[in-house]
Scaffold this active site. Sequence first.
Site, PDB file in Angstrom:
ATOM      1  N   SER A 183      49.427  43.703  53.821  1.00  0.00           N
ATOM      2  CA  SER A 183      48.453  44.339  52.938  1.00  0.00           C
ATOM      3  C   SER A 183      47.090  44.524  53.582  1.00  0.00           C
ATOM      4  CB  SER A 183      48.321  43.531  51.649  1.00  0.00           C
ATOM      5  OG  SER A 183      48.110  42.179  51.956  1.00  0.00           O
ATOM      6  N   THR A 221      44.180  42.089  49.490  1.00  0.00           N
ATOM      7  CA  THR A 221      43.042  42.369  50.382  1.00  0.00           C
ATOM      8  C   THR A 221      42.404  41.081  50.879  1.00  0.00           C
ATOM      9  OG1 THR A 221      42.530  44.383  49.220  1.00  0.00           O
ATOM     10  CG2 THR A 221      40.686  43.313  50.312  1.00  0.00           C
ATOM     11  N   THR A 231      41.511  46.176  53.888  1.00  0.00           N
ATOM     12  CA  THR A 231      42.816  46.277  53.224  1.00  0.00           C
ATOM     13  C   THR A 231      43.574  47.525  53.653  1.00  0.00           C
ATOM     14  OG1 THR A 231      43.847  46.224  51.017  1.00  0.00           O
ATOM     15  CG2 THR A 231      41.939  47.621  51.250  1.00  0.00           C
ATOM     16  N   ARG A 283      44.306  58.220  48.720  1.00  0.00           N
ATOM     17  CA  ARG A 283      43.739  57.345  47.688  1.00  0.00           C
ATOM     18  C   ARG A 283      42.810  56.301  48.332  1.00  0.00           C
ATOM     19  NH1 ARG A 283      43.875  51.504  46.771  1.00  0.00           N
ATOM     20  NH2 ARG A 283      43.566  51.154  44.556  1.00  0.00           N
ATOM     21  N   THR A 335      39.545  41.598  44.798  1.00  0.00           N
ATOM     22  CA  THR A 335      40.914  41.881  45.210  1.00  0.00           C
ATOM     23  C   THR A 335      41.686  42.288  43.953  1.00  0.00           C
ATOM     24  OG1 THR A 335      42.870  40.974  46.317  1.00  0.00           O
ATOM     25  CG2 THR A 335      41.578  39.430  45.015  1.00  0.00           C
ATOM     26  N   GLY A 336      42.776  42.982  44.150  1.00  0.00           N
ATOM     27  CA  GLY A 336      43.545  43.424  42.993  1.00  0.00           C
ATOM     28  C   GLY A 336      43.517  44.937  42.858  1.00  0.00           C
TER      29      GLY A 336
HETATM   30  C1  SD4 Z   1      42.852  48.258  46.585  1.00  0.00           C
HETATM   31  N1  SD4 Z   1      41.767  46.215  46.000  1.00  0.00           N
HETATM   32  O1  SD4 Z   1      43.013  49.061  47.481  1.00  0.00           O
HETATM   33  C2  SD4 Z   1      42.626  46.825  46.957  1.00  0.00           C
HETATM   34  C3  SD4 Z   1      43.936  46.135  47.105  1.00  0.00           C
HETATM   35  C4  SD4 Z   1      43.838  44.660  46.985  1.00  0.00           C
HETATM   36  O2  SD4 Z   1      44.603  42.546  46.950  1.00  0.00           O
HETATM   37  O3  SD4 Z   1      42.877  44.080  46.701  1.00  0.00           O
HETATM   38  N2  SD4 Z   1      44.761  43.863  47.174  1.00  0.00           N
HETATM   39  O4  SD4 Z   1      42.896  48.558  45.402  1.00  0.00           O
END
Ligand code: SD4
Length: 338
Positions: free
Chosen positions: A79, A198, A216, A226, A249-250
């Site tokens: 990731s 991330t 990330t 995107r 993160t998320g």
């Molecule tokens: C995203 N926030 O591209 C990032 C992905 C992520 O833990 O945080 N993963 O949306």
Amino acid sequence: MYNRRKFIQTTALSAAVVTLNKACITKNAITNKPIVISTWDFGVAANAEAWKILSTKGKALDAVENGVKVAEADVNNQSVGYGGLPDRDGIVTLDASIMDHLGNCGAVLALEQIKHPISVARLVMEKTPHIMLAGDGALQFAIEQGFKTENILTENSKKEWEKWLKTAKYEPVSNIENKLYDKAAPEKLPGNQYNHDTIGMLALDSQGNLAGACTTSGMAYKLHGRIGDSPIIGAGLYVDSEVGGATATGVGEEVVRNVGSFLVVELMRQGYSPEEACKEAIKRIVKKKMSSTKDLQVGFLALNKNGEYGAYAIQQGFTFAVCDSRKQDLIVKGKSHY
Ligand code: SD4
């Protein structure tokens, strides 16, 4: 990969470190520095690299850049950086941002073929009058700066993508721990379960300067082009030397919508402790989304200028790593809304 079961409960932290009262940013508070914190279990290895710099009186900015590079280079980390899962079209596109105590910042968006987007982001900050470079322009700049282009789609990630193509269903999974926590070894899960992890890192150096970095490969199988929250200053990362820093993160769309990291820092400015500020920011996201947060994961991590830290997530399973003079490999299980 660090064993996710080796969690150390938040409650095990000393009261001196986790401050739950609001008056935490007081002038006379004892500062815990240097310190570095970063998202998820893989933050332990990244922090260790950052600590080499911080423990020898190096700069927070160098620490966060070198720290997150560990995750970017880790082929098993699907990731972040090299080995990241690709987008819907099988192309790995990377997002990264970096920010220092003076408010200087730089970011790259949807960068392809470069293993260390964070270092390109730093050069955008230091060598251009701009803050963000995207896509082809970011790649052109990286090449001009001497970065080597390479295939960053590993065989493993390519196989995962090919497997995914059979259904080609884009379903962001909140995070692997939420549903499968303690039920299956993460390494046995299909790759699309890893779709958001991330690395966001925040450091306070021995001079008392803060810096942050966030990098990330974004949501796996996203539409080509995107952009998530991670390279957006104020969303995936924000640092203000008067107050502290935050990272996210998320699911990036929710973080962008709420300008998450900026919000966390502003809440700390109002006197919230790092954990309370993260919690309040999460509460706002949950409130806006109402019942549709069941499968949504967002986590915030924050560090204030006194070296106090905290985190909060929507779903269980968010972890972060802490490294200071007391302990170098601490993993903390972040508290969560559900
Ligand atoms: C995203 N926030 O591209 C990032 C992905 C992520 O833990 O945080 N993963 O949306």
